[in-house]
Scaffold this motif. Structure first.
Motif, PDB file in Angstrom:
ATOM      1  N   VAL A  64      21.778  44.551  -7.467  1.00 23.15           N
ATOM      2  CA  VAL A  64      22.570  43.441  -7.988  1.00 23.15           C
ATOM      3  C   VAL A  64      23.091  43.796  -9.379  1.00 23.15           C
ATOM      4  O   VAL A  64      24.274  43.607  -9.686  1.00 23.15           O
ATOM      5  N   GLU A  65      22.216  44.343 -10.219  1.00 20.12           N
ATOM      6  CA  GLU A  65      22.611  44.736 -11.574  1.00 20.12           C
ATOM      7  C   GLU A  65      23.675  45.838 -11.533  1.00 20.12           C
ATOM      8  O   GLU A  65      24.646  45.808 -12.298  1.00 20.12           O
ATOM      9  N   LEU A  66      23.524  46.799 -10.627  1.00 13.94           N
ATOM     10  CA  LEU A  66      24.517  47.869 -10.502  1.00 13.94           C
ATOM     11  C   LEU A  66      25.886  47.307 -10.132  1.00 13.94           C
ATOM     12  O   LEU A  66      26.889  47.639 -10.775  1.00 13.94           O
ATOM     13  N   LEU A  67      25.934  46.458  -9.124  1.00 16.40           N
ATOM     14  CA  LEU A  67      27.228  45.930  -8.681  1.00 16.40           C
ATOM     15  C   LEU A  67      27.843  45.015  -9.726  1.00 16.40           C
ATOM     16  O   LEU A  67      29.062  45.040  -9.929  1.00 16.40           O
ATOM     17  N   ASP A  68      27.031  44.232 -10.429  1.00 12.79           N
ATOM     18  CA  ASP A  68      27.542  43.402 -11.537  1.00 12.79           C
ATOM     19  C   ASP A  68      28.123  44.294 -12.633  1.00 12.79           C
ATOM     20  O   ASP A  68      29.195  44.017 -13.183  1.00 12.79           O
ATOM     21  N   GLN A 106      28.604  48.112   0.063  1.00 13.49           N
ATOM     22  CA  GLN A 106      29.546  47.347  -0.762  1.00 13.49           C
ATOM     23  C   GLN A 106      30.449  48.272  -1.588  1.00 13.49           C
ATOM     24  O   GLN A 106      31.629  48.000  -1.753  1.00 13.49           O
ATOM     25  N   ILE A 107      29.898  49.367  -2.097  1.00  7.05           N
ATOM     26  CA  ILE A 107      30.701  50.324  -2.864  1.00  7.05           C
ATOM     27  C   ILE A 107      31.814  50.893  -1.980  1.00  7.05           C
ATOM     28  O   ILE A 107      32.977  50.968  -2.373  1.00  7.05           O
ATOM     29  N   ARG A 108      31.471  51.289  -0.760  1.00  6.37           N
ATOM     30  CA  ARG A 108      32.462  51.880   0.149  1.00  6.37           C
ATOM     31  C   ARG A 108      33.480  50.858   0.657  1.00  6.37           C
ATOM     32  O   ARG A 108      34.570  51.213   1.049  1.00  6.37           O
ATOM     33  N   LYS A 117      35.594  52.767  -3.800  1.00  4.15           N
ATOM     34  CA  LYS A 117      35.284  53.499  -2.563  1.00  4.15           C
ATOM     35  C   LYS A 117      35.289  55.014  -2.705  1.00  4.15           C
ATOM     36  O   LYS A 117      34.640  55.704  -1.930  1.00  4.15           O
ATOM     37  N   ASP A 118      35.986  55.550  -3.696  1.00  9.69           N
ATOM     38  CA  ASP A 118      36.061  57.004  -3.854  1.00  9.69           C
ATOM     39  C   ASP A 118      35.074  57.566  -4.882  1.00  9.69           C
ATOM     40  O   ASP A 118      35.065  58.767  -5.142  1.00  9.69           O
ATOM     41  N   ILE A 119      34.242  56.718  -5.480  1.00  5.40           N
ATOM     42  CA  ILE A 119      33.256  57.197  -6.455  1.00  5.40           C
ATOM     43  C   ILE A 119      32.159  57.958  -5.700  1.00  5.40           C
ATOM     44  O   ILE A 119      31.588  57.435  -4.748  1.00  5.40           O
ATOM     45  N   PRO A 120      31.857  59.191  -6.110  1.00  2.80           N
ATOM     46  CA  PRO A 120      30.771  59.929  -5.451  1.00  2.80           C
ATOM     47  C   PRO A 120      29.432  59.222  -5.625  1.00  2.80           C
ATOM     48  O   PRO A 120      29.084  58.805  -6.730  1.00  2.80           O
ATOM     49  N   VAL A 121      28.698  59.084  -4.519  1.00  4.41           N
ATOM     50  CA  VAL A 121      27.389  58.443  -4.540  1.00  4.41           C
ATOM     51  C   VAL A 121      26.348  59.444  -4.056  1.00  4.41           C
ATOM     52  O   VAL A 121      26.455  59.986  -2.959  1.00  4.41           O
ATOM     53  N   VAL A 138      22.543  56.983   5.653  1.00  6.11           N
ATOM     54  CA  VAL A 138      23.319  56.967   4.399  1.00  6.11           C
ATOM     55  C   VAL A 138      24.542  57.869   4.505  1.00  6.11           C
ATOM     56  O   VAL A 138      25.580  57.578   3.925  1.00  6.11           O
ATOM     57  N   HIS A 139      24.425  58.941   5.267  1.00  6.51           N
ATOM     58  CA  HIS A 139      25.593  59.801   5.508  1.00  6.51           C
ATOM     59  C   HIS A 139      26.667  59.001   6.239  1.00  6.51           C
ATOM     60  O   HIS A 139      27.834  59.007   5.853  1.00  6.51           O
ATOM     61  N   ASP A 140      26.253  58.309   7.293  1.00  8.71           N
ATOM     62  CA  ASP A 140      27.208  57.519   8.075  1.00  8.71           C
ATOM     63  C   ASP A 140      27.817  56.393   7.250  1.00  8.71           C
ATOM     64  O   ASP A 140      28.955  55.989   7.496  1.00  8.71           O
ATOM     65  N   GLN A 141      27.083  55.902   6.252  1.00  6.97           N
ATOM     66  CA  GLN A 141      27.586  54.843   5.382  1.00  6.97           C
ATOM     67  C   GLN A 141      28.524  55.376   4.294  1.00  6.97           C
ATOM     68  O   GLN A 141      29.118  54.593   3.567  1.00  6.97           O
ATOM     69  N   GLY A 142      28.609  56.699   4.152  1.00  9.65           N
ATOM     70  CA  GLY A 142      29.564  57.254   3.196  1.00  9.65           C
ATOM     71  C   GLY A 142      28.978  57.862   1.939  1.00  9.65           C
ATOM     72  O   GLY A 142      29.716  58.135   0.995  1.00  9.65           O
ATOM     73  N   ALA A 143      27.651  58.092   1.907  1.00  5.65           N
ATOM     74  CA  ALA A 143      27.083  58.778   0.738  1.00  5.65           C
ATOM     75  C   ALA A 143      27.648  60.195   0.676  1.00  5.65           C
ATOM     76  O   ALA A 143      27.949  60.805   1.702  1.00  5.65           O
TER      77      ALA A 143
END
Length: 149
Positions: free
Chosen positions: A42-46, A76-78, A84-88, A103-108
């Motif tokens: 929550v803190e990260l997304l805020d 939510q990031i993706r 969406k393009d920030i490397p995670v 996590v790979h399938d989710q876009g990490a």
């Protein structure tokens, strides 16, 4: 050897000791990198709502956090256009293959199992800071095993 970099890194992790170790290792690898820490999802997304743009160069994301876990954050990031393009980089104590696939399938962009020693942590951070994300392909690292998809 110290890397010279003006990168910006976000770290989301609810373990205060892990955060302190990460910060110490980062300072030894590259003392000019800006580190912004969040205690949970929550803190990260805020934080991202109020500071992006400009985006960080990379987000280190723990999976097991209260309120909003790493899987929910990654989703939510993706799904958010400006993020969406920030490397995670998933940075977790768990290294189960099904979780890594998820996590790979989710876009990490990368998976690292939290190293068990300070020198290995420094090595992992150095490795991440050296990546050219525009050409990078998925490589999860769990101890000495590498999974390629």
């Amino acid at each position: 050897m110290m890397i010279k970099s003006n990168k910006s890194i976000y770290l989301a992790d609810d373990d205060a000791d892990d955060c302190m170790l990460f910060e110490d290792a980062l300072r030894e690898v590259c003392d000019t990198t800006e580190l912004t820490m969040a205690n949970d999802g929550v803190e990260l997304l805020d934080l991202m709502e109020t500071t992006v743009p400009p985006p960080p160069d990379v987000i280190f994301l723990d999976l097991n956090m209260p309120r909003k876990n790493g899987f929910e954050c990654l989703e939510q990031i993706r799904a958010t256009l400006k993020w969406k393009d920030i490397p995670v980089v998933i940075f977790s104590t768990s290294g189960q293959e099904d979780m890594i696939r998820k996590v790979h399938d989710q876009g990490a962009n990368y998976f690292i199992r939290k190293p068990g020693s300070f020198p290995k942590l420094k090595q992992a951070i150095r490795q991440i800071l050296d990546i050219d994300w525009s050409t990078h392909s998925w490589v999860p690292v769990t101890d000495n095993l590498r999974y390629h998809y």
